[in-house]
Design an enzyme around this catalytic site. Structure first.
Site, PDB file in Angstrom:
ATOM      1  N   TYR A  72       9.483  21.989  34.848  1.00  0.00           N
ATOM      2  CA  TYR A  72       9.412  20.728  34.094  1.00  0.00           C
ATOM      3  C   TYR A  72      10.816  20.232  33.766  1.00  0.00           C
ATOM      4  O   TYR A  72      11.114  19.051  33.901  1.00  0.00           O
ATOM      5  CB  TYR A  72       8.622  20.935  32.803  1.00  0.00           C
ATOM      6  N   PHE A 124      14.256  -9.590  45.050  1.00  0.00           N
ATOM      7  CA  PHE A 124      13.062  -9.006  45.668  1.00  0.00           C
ATOM      8  C   PHE A 124      11.837  -9.336  44.807  1.00  0.00           C
ATOM      9  O   PHE A 124      11.971  -9.587  43.613  1.00  0.00           O
ATOM     10  CB  PHE A 124      13.266  -7.491  45.764  1.00  0.00           C
ATOM     11  N   ASP A 125      10.639  -9.321  45.395  1.00  0.00           N
ATOM     12  CA  ASP A 125       9.464  -9.785  44.638  1.00  0.00           C
ATOM     13  C   ASP A 125       9.186  -8.970  43.367  1.00  0.00           C
ATOM     14  O   ASP A 125       8.903  -9.547  42.317  1.00  0.00           O
ATOM     15  CB  ASP A 125       8.210  -9.894  45.529  1.00  0.00           C
ATOM     16  N   ASP A 215      20.706  -3.766  43.804  1.00  0.00           N
ATOM     17  CA  ASP A 215      19.342  -3.398  44.198  1.00  0.00           C
ATOM     18  C   ASP A 215      19.492  -2.830  45.606  1.00  0.00           C
ATOM     19  O   ASP A 215      19.658  -3.567  46.576  1.00  0.00           O
ATOM     20  CB  ASP A 215      18.456  -4.647  44.154  1.00  0.00           C
ATOM     21  N   ALA A 217      17.890  -0.714  47.919  1.00  0.00           N
ATOM     22  CA  ALA A 217      16.892  -0.100  48.809  1.00  0.00           C
ATOM     23  C   ALA A 217      17.427   0.104  50.232  1.00  0.00           C
ATOM     24  O   ALA A 217      17.194   1.135  50.845  1.00  0.00           O
ATOM     25  CB  ALA A 217      15.633  -0.957  48.835  1.00  0.00           C
ATOM     26  N   LYS A 258      12.836   3.368  51.264  1.00  0.00           N
ATOM     27  CA  LYS A 258      13.460   2.606  52.351  1.00  0.00           C
ATOM     28  C   LYS A 258      14.523   3.501  53.003  1.00  0.00           C
ATOM     29  O   LYS A 258      14.188   4.410  53.729  1.00  0.00           O
ATOM     30  CB  LYS A 258      14.061   1.308  51.822  1.00  0.00           C
ATOM     31  N   HIS A 450       0.238 -12.030  45.917  1.00  0.00           N
ATOM     32  CA  HIS A 450       0.006 -11.774  47.345  1.00  0.00           C
ATOM     33  C   HIS A 450      -0.642 -10.417  47.607  1.00  0.00           C
ATOM     34  O   HIS A 450      -1.299 -10.238  48.609  1.00  0.00           O
ATOM     35  CB  HIS A 450       1.315 -11.898  48.135  1.00  0.00           C
TER      36      HIS A 450
HETATM   37  C1  LIG Z   1      11.060  -2.051  47.953  1.00  0.00           C
HETATM   38  C2  LIG Z   1      12.060  -2.719  47.127  1.00  0.00           C
HETATM   39  C3  LIG Z   1      11.968  -2.717  45.728  1.00  0.00           C
HETATM   40  C4  LIG Z   1      10.819  -2.087  44.997  1.00  0.00           C
HETATM   41  O1  LIG Z   1      10.696  -0.772  45.306  1.00  0.00           O
HETATM   42  P1  LIG Z   1       9.286   0.016  45.364  1.00  0.00           P
HETATM   43  O2  LIG Z   1       9.683   1.373  45.761  1.00  0.00           O
HETATM   44  O3  LIG Z   1       8.436  -0.689  46.364  1.00  0.00           O
HETATM   45  O4  LIG Z   1       8.695  -0.060  44.005  1.00  0.00           O
HETATM   46  C5  LIG Z   1      12.957  -3.359  45.033  1.00  0.00           C
HETATM   47  N1  LIG Z   1      13.966  -3.994  45.650  1.00  0.00           N
HETATM   48  C6  LIG Z   1      14.089  -4.016  46.992  1.00  0.00           C
HETATM   49  C7  LIG Z   1      15.232  -4.708  47.624  1.00  0.00           C
HETATM   50  C8  LIG Z   1      13.132  -3.389  47.766  1.00  0.00           C
HETATM   51  O5  LIG Z   1      13.227  -3.445  49.095  1.00  0.00           O
END
Ligand SMILES: *Cc1c(COP(=O)(O)O)cnc(C)c1O
Length: 458
Positions: A72, A124-125, A215, A217, A258, A450
């Site tokens: 843990y 990002f969304d 951000d 990813a 990603k 969506h």
């Molecule tokens: C996928 C992604 C997110 C969100 O991540 P999740 O792992 O899907 O929650 C945020 N920003 C970018 C640029 C992403 O590609």
């Protein structure tokens, strides 16, 4: 003779590709309310819905999984991950989260408050969702050329520094939560951000006393584009470039699904201890204790390995080359695709492809449905459905961008699969004039609609 390029990996385990008939697919997509997120995956032949969490882990990652420490508190897997994050990103402090949006939730709980502005390149969304959920506003400062689908520009994901400075100049400092730079810029078509741009953003941020958050990813793909396109970086390694990119930021959010090639996971990286401590409280509430925060020990172990594998130049070259192959084959057929090709996906301009379908009838979603019916391909709409309604006026946001994204999972499909996808798209392209009507919304959620929207055919 020069030897051809080869993938720097081979296959140890396989899974079936599901075939179906057009008649079956017509029935299934109607049952799914014309929302591809509602389809069962065994009813999809080539799944290009997302490159998120869909990659193939290596034997080394699977081995790391077996050695996961499920304690843990203070698990060795946590320290393995901490060391990998420090080495690859340079950040001293980190919090594990179950995925990228959870990292956003925790970090924004500290940084973003009602009425704030969060400037950046196209958010990002889920990032935008988390900002708007807090009644703050995401301000898109992407360079204008990003919206010209054919314009050639090596770094179409860049922030327009004048637009950014205008936002910083016109608003009191307390109203700006932070600047968020998405690398690569997914919403603009998987387009990279240059090192020069990151430096420029840092200078502006310093002048106005604002934090910069990456951000991240697809940070490794971004680094690959810097290496191959930006002057002065050709001889630097991906990891050296990544370290420099992160050196211009105060923190990062990461969807490990990603570029870290795991099926689930995320984290936040911090430079300041104080911010890390503030966020720690929210991590404990929302995610889990500080040394696992939403991840199993084994998953942290696999992620630590994935961070190294995902920043290998040969691997990145094979991936970005394969995405480019899909784009080039489609372009040869005359299909309107966004250029330059992105790092993780090919984007089809649906307003051009299905020019007879009015934008109120969601041409990109209509095209995504047609690609499924034609050959069992599952792509995703990046357009008016995903843009949600304006939070104030509640009107649909028609931005003139209505795209179908075909995202390529990492280390999963062969070039033959890509040729199949291009052939399916070509078949739809050849009958495009017969597609005159699109879709109508039957039911939708107030935010991130969506994912769950129900549609019907017109
Ligand atoms: C996928 C992604 C997110 C969100 O991540 P999740 O792992 O899907 O929650 C945020 N920003 C970018 C640029 C992403 O590609």
């Amino acid at each position: 003779m020069d030897l051809p390029f080869i993938e720097p990996f081979k296959t140890k385990m396989v899974e079936p590709v599901y075939r179906s008939t057009r008649l079956e697919r017509e029935k299934w997509i109607s049952e799914a309310s014309y929302n591809l997120f509602n389809l069962r995956s065994d009813r999809v032949t080539i799944d290009l819905l997302t490159d998120s969490g869909t990659g193939a882990m290596s034997d080394s990652q699977w081995a790391a999984l077996m050695q996961g420490d499920e304690s843990y508190a203070g698990a060795s897997s946590y320290y393995n991950l901490k060391n990998a994050i420090k080495e690859i990103t340079g950040f001293n402090y980190f919090l594990p989260t179950h995925q990228g949006r959870a990292a956003e939730n925790v970090l924004f709980s500290v940084l973003v408050k009602e009425g704030d502005l969060v400037p950046g390149n196209s958010h990002f969304d889920t990032t935008k969702g988390h900002i708007e959920f807090r009644k703050a506003e995401a301000v898109d400062c992407t360079i204008d050329i990003a919206y010209d689908f054919k314009a050639q520009h090596p770094f179409k994901g860049n922030v327009d520094l004048n637009k950014l400075e205008n936002v910083l100049k016109k608003n009191p400092r307390e109203k700006i939560s932070c600047i968020i730079v998405t690398i690569t810029n997914n919403t603009a078509g998987g387009q990279p951000v240059s090192m020069a741009n990151l430096k420029g953003i840092r200078q502006l941020a310093d002048r106005y006393g604002i934090r910069v958050i990456l951000d991240s990813a697809r940070f490794a793909e971004n680094a690959w584009f810097i290496k191959t396109r930006e002057e002065g970086y050709a001889n630097k390694s991906i990891r050296e470039i990544a370290l420099e990119m992160f050196s211009y930021a105060d923190g990062m959010t990461m969807s490990s699904k990603k570029d870290a090639i795991v099926n689930m996971g995320g984290f936040i990286g911090f430079r300041e201890e104080d911010l890390f401590k503030k966020a720690s409280m929210f991590n404990i509430i929302f995610e889990g204790f500080l040394t696992y925060g939403g991840m199993a020990g084994r998953d942290m172990n696999a992620l630590a390995r994935g961070l190294y594998e995902g920043t290998d130049f040969e691997y990145l070259s094979s991936r970005i080359r394969q995405v480019g192959l899909l784009g080039a084959t489609m372009k040869e057929c005359g299909i309107p695709v966004l250029e330059p090709f992105g790092g993780h996906a090919i984007f089809i301009d649906a307003l051009d492809f299905l020019h007879a379908v009015p934008q109120e009838e969601f041409p990109a979603q209509t095209l995504a449905v047609e690609l499924y019916i034609e050959g069992g391909i599952r792509g995703t709409e990046i357009g008016a459905l995903m843009a949600d309604r304006d939070p104030v006026t509640r009107e649909n946001r028609f931005t003139g961008r209505d795209l179908v994204r075909l995202a390529v999972p990492r280390r999963v499909y062969s070039d033959n699969h890509m040729d199949y996808v291009a052939a399916v798209a070509k078949n739809v392209f050849e009958r495009r004039e017969s597609i005159k009507r699109g879709l109508r919304i039957r039911e939708e959620a107030p935010i991130l609609r969506h994912f769950t929207v129900e549609l019907e055919r017109l």
